[in-house]
Design a protein around this motif. Sequence first.
Motif, short mmCIF file in Angstrom:
data_model
loop_
_atom_site.label_atom_id
_atom_site.label_comp_id
_atom_site.label_asym_id
_atom_site.label_seq_id
_atom_site.Cartn_x
_atom_site.Cartn_y
_atom_site.Cartn_z
N GLY A 274 0.81 -1.18 0.00
CA GLY A 274 0.00 0.00 0.00
C GLY A 274 0.87 1.26 0.00
N THR A 275 0.21 2.31 -0.40
CA THR A 275 0.88 3.62 -0.44
C THR A 275 1.20 4.10 0.97
OG1 THR A 275 -0.61 4.09 -2.29
CG2 THR A 275 0.69 5.93 -1.43
N GLY A 276 0.28 3.82 1.90
CA GLY A 276 0.47 4.21 3.30
C GLY A 276 0.64 5.72 3.42
N SER A 277 1.76 6.16 4.02
CA SER A 277 2.02 7.59 4.20
C SER A 277 2.83 8.17 3.04
CB SER A 277 2.78 7.82 5.51
OG SER A 277 2.08 7.24 6.58
N GLY A 278 3.18 7.32 2.08
CA GLY A 278 3.90 7.82 0.90
C GLY A 278 5.39 8.04 1.13
N SER A 279 5.91 7.53 2.24
CA SER A 279 7.34 7.74 2.52
C SER A 279 8.20 7.11 1.42
CB SER A 279 7.69 7.12 3.88
OG SER A 279 9.07 6.98 4.03
N PHE A 280 7.98 5.83 1.14
CA PHE A 280 8.80 5.17 0.11
C PHE A 280 8.45 5.69 -1.28
CE2 PHE A 280 10.13 0.89 -1.94
CZ PHE A 280 11.39 1.38 -2.23
N SER A 281 7.15 6.01 -1.49
CA SER A 281 6.74 6.47 -2.83
C SER A 281 7.57 7.67 -3.29
CB SER A 281 5.27 6.90 -2.83
OG SER A 281 4.48 6.02 -2.10
N HIS A 282 7.87 8.60 -2.37
CA HIS A 282 8.65 9.78 -2.75
C HIS A 282 10.04 9.38 -3.25
CE1 HIS A 282 5.50 12.16 -0.91
NE2 HIS A 282 6.11 13.25 -1.33
N SER A 283 10.67 8.42 -2.56
CA SER A 283 12.01 7.99 -2.98
C SER A 283 11.96 7.27 -4.31
CB SER A 283 12.63 7.08 -1.92
OG SER A 283 13.06 7.84 -0.84
N ILE A 284 10.95 6.38 -4.46
CA ILE A 284 10.83 5.66 -5.73
C ILE A 284 10.69 6.68 -6.87
CG2 ILE A 284 9.46 4.05 -7.11
CD1 ILE A 284 8.48 2.74 -4.51
#
Length: 313
Positions: free
Chosen positions: A110-120
């Motif tokens: 899941g996207t969750g809080s988007g912490s990893f999404s920003h790095s990806i």
Amino acid sequence: MFHEYRTTVAEGDQAMVYATPECIYPITVTTGEVFNNKFGSFRHSEMIGLKYGSKMRSHDNRGFVYILHATPALWTQVVPHRTQILYLPDISFISLYLDLKPGKVVIESGTGSGSFSHSIARTIAPDGHLYTFEYHEQRAKVAQEEFVQHKLADVVTAEHRDVIKNGFGKSNIADSVFLDLPAPWDAVAAAKDALRKDTIGRICSFSPCIEQVQRTALALDELGFSDIRMFECLAKDYEVRTVPLPDIETAIGGQKVNFRLSASDRKKRRLDAQTSAVDNGSGDAKEMQVSKPVDEARGHTSYLTFAILAPSE
Ligand SMILES: C[S@@+](CC[C@H](N)C(=O)[O-])C[C@H]1O[C@@H](n2cnc3c(N)ncnc32)[C@H](O)[C@@H]1O
């Protein structure tokens, strides 16, 4: 702004106000707004035109802050926690092992809080794309708004979707899939479908419990993934302290001193307190700097299960 760099602060920028390592605040630079903290008041209008990294004195001269460029690493430190999030040791290891680089297509859930999404997003920009899925409606909405606000909308598509029930709705497009879900084994078939068939596909599942790892590894094996490996990233922080260096009489305090330490004990002591005397020029060092692991080391976060899917075309 998270995947492009500019040297000076401009109106509308998402900047980071850095007061101390524990006090970093994200702001959107807006003329007329004032940032206040215990170090004073800072007018946004006076930030505009400053070079990123500049030290800025408060308007009332009480203290200062630094105005930093927004980065995914800083965002991970300040992101409002709507869920558990990924931290930098795991983020960097996963990014490397999933072979993320500009141009790659990644699926995340899941996207969750988007912490990893920003790095990806930063790593695969400008030509790659991240499709991220979250089944909690409010979380999906907030993450989507942040991606737009952070000018990542051209690199990230965020969707409100239950990927266990409905899969990813994507076939044969992804270079990598990242799963941070309570039951990742139920998403492995959808991940296989989403991965490209003409090249090596990579998958990582992030799970706190070893039982989750076992079930995911079994599912990966059954569905034809190979090179299944599990890692755990543990970061150990060190801090540097200056401590008084006692003279030899004080140190031995009239006690009988055992000068017969074995070579390995002497080496261990040297390593335990990696000391370097502060040279005051005269050779009379009164203080020394020691580096020690911080008392509270962060413990286990999750296990990282990786596998690859060989090309079938
Ligand atoms: C631990 S959080 C992810 C945190 C994220 N990796 C980060 O770094 O911010 C896990 C998320 O998965 C979502 N989730 C759980 N089951 C899901 C499903 N079946 N489909 C989509 N999302 C799901 C949860 O709502 C939660 O927000």
